[in-house]
Design a protein around this motif. Structure first.
Motif, PDB file in Angstrom:
ATOM      1  N   VAL A 246       0.831  -1.207   0.000  1.00 25.50           N
ATOM      2  CA  VAL A 246       0.000   0.000   0.000  1.00 25.50           C
ATOM      3  C   VAL A 246       0.865   1.256   0.000  1.00 25.50           C
ATOM      4  CG1 VAL A 246      -1.652   1.348   1.346  1.00 25.50           C
ATOM      5  CG2 VAL A 246      -1.971  -1.114   1.083  1.00 25.50           C
ATOM      6  N   ALA A 247       1.950   1.246   0.768  1.00 23.38           N
ATOM      7  CA  ALA A 247       2.842   2.409   0.800  1.00 23.38           C
ATOM      8  C   ALA A 247       3.445   2.653  -0.580  1.00 23.38           C
ATOM      9  CB  ALA A 247       3.943   2.195   1.829  1.00 23.38           C
ATOM     10  N   ALA A 248       3.876   1.585  -1.243  1.00 28.88           N
ATOM     11  CA  ALA A 248       4.464   1.707  -2.582  1.00 28.88           C
ATOM     12  C   ALA A 248       3.419   2.196  -3.582  1.00 28.88           C
ATOM     13  CB  ALA A 248       5.033   0.364  -3.024  1.00 28.88           C
ATOM     14  N   THR A 249       2.199   1.688  -3.466  1.00 25.98           N
ATOM     15  CA  THR A 249       1.133   2.088  -4.380  1.00 25.98           C
ATOM     16  C   THR A 249       0.784   3.556  -4.206  1.00 25.98           C
ATOM     17  OG1 THR A 249       0.229  -0.152  -4.298  1.00 25.98           O
ATOM     18  CG2 THR A 249      -1.208   1.579  -5.143  1.00 25.98           C
ATOM     19  N   LEU A 250       0.675   4.001  -2.969  1.00 26.74           N
ATOM     20  CA  LEU A 250       0.368   5.401  -2.708  1.00 26.74           C
ATOM     21  C   LEU A 250       1.475   6.316  -3.229  1.00 26.74           C
ATOM     22  CD1 LEU A 250      -1.127   5.208   0.895  1.00 26.74           C
ATOM     23  CD2 LEU A 250      -2.345   5.580  -1.260  1.00 26.74           C
ATOM     24  N   ALA A 251       2.722   5.838  -3.122  1.00 23.21           N
ATOM     25  CA  ALA A 251       3.854   6.618  -3.631  1.00 23.21           C
ATOM     26  C   ALA A 251       3.751   6.771  -5.152  1.00 23.21           C
ATOM     27  CB  ALA A 251       5.166   5.946  -3.252  1.00 23.21           C
ATOM     28  N   ILE A 252       3.353   5.701  -5.836  1.00 22.64           N
ATOM     29  CA  ILE A 252       3.203   5.744  -7.287  1.00 22.64           C
ATOM     30  C   ILE A 252       2.084   6.694  -7.692  1.00 22.64           C
ATOM     31  CG2 ILE A 252       2.509   4.389  -9.307  1.00 22.64           C
ATOM     32  CD1 ILE A 252       3.915   1.988  -7.981  1.00 22.64           C
TER      33      ILE A 252
END
Length: 256
Positions: A159-165
């Motif tokens: 989720v953290a990586a997705t939000l960053a993208i």
């Protein structure tokens, strides 16, 4: 803190709400197992949405290669599809009606975008479709046989990586609209290709979160309409994955 799928259709809040409402009904009535969410039902709904999306995309594909401009249906389909997604996110009980509509309109977008990429790089669409299918099957196998386990730590990282993208894409789009700024993921540089690969990996990891929420939803005997809701959410992730494969392959082809 409990982290959930980036996909707005497969978040804990919506599924928990559906369960609590279901429990209230079950406390006062006889349980009707035909009104419960099941894995087989969700799979069937996913196949229906896939067929609708494919049929819609095929029509636009055929019209494009017979002289029609694909930009209008692609943009229109994307906008209407997004509206249906937002409505379903707040009103999941309407998913049996909104999910098929989403598949049809998203098919317009997929068909138009695919035709544009195919005209530029012949053969790229079949490559992207194949890559998406293989990725889906690999992720499904890894999840089914518990090789990859969806833990809270796994969720938080994805989720953290997705939000960053999402944040990066949004900021890049705004800056490119109003300034001469050129985002680093544009073009076919090694940095741009690396970013595309990273995004594809994150999109694939979101499939595990989607599988997990659907499986738990069936185990918790959620309402029947959640099958459409879960299938629609899974379709959103697959569309995202397919588009990212198209972008990566176009960058690799442009280097040749």
């Amino acid at each position: 803190m409990s982290f959930n799928s980036k996909n707005p259709f497969l978040n804990n809040k919506t599924f928990s709400t559906a369960v609590s409402k279901n429990d209230e009904v079950y406390q006062s009535t006889i349980i009707n197992y035909n009104d419960e969410m099941t894995l087989s039902g969700t799979i069937n709904k996913s196949l229906i949405l896939f067929l609708l999306l494919t049929a819609s995309a095929t029509v636009i594909w055929w019209l494009t290669f017979n002289g029609m401009n694909p930009l209008v249906p692609a943009i229109g389909g994307a906008i209407v599809g997004l509206v249906l997604v937002l409505i379903s996110a707040f009103k999941p009980q309407y998913s049996p009606y909104l999910a098929p509509g989403y598949a049809l309109f998203e098919g317009l977008f997929i068909g138009g975008i695919s035709a544009i990429f195919e005209a530029m790089y012949p053969g790229i669409v079949i490559q992207a479709v194949g890559a998406t299918f293989v990725t889906f099957m690999v992720c499904l196998g890894l999840y089914k046989y518990k090789i990859v386990k969806v833990t809270e730590q796994f969720k938080s990282v994805v989720v953290a990586a997705t939000l960053a993208i999402v944040t990066y894409y949004l900021i890049s789009w705004v800056f490119s609209m109003f300034t001469s700024f050129v985002p680093v993921h544009y073009g076919n540089s090694m940095m741009s290709i690396g970013i595309s690969i990273f995004v594809i990996v994150v999109a694939a990891l979101n499939l595990f979160l989607d599988f997990d929420r659907i499986e738990k939803g069936a185990a918790q005997k959620m309402p029947k309409y959640m099958e459409w809701y879960g299938a629609m959410g899974l379709m959103i992730t697959l569309v995202w994955l397919y588009i990212e494969f198209l972008r990566l392959l176009s960058k690799l082809n442009s280097k040749n």
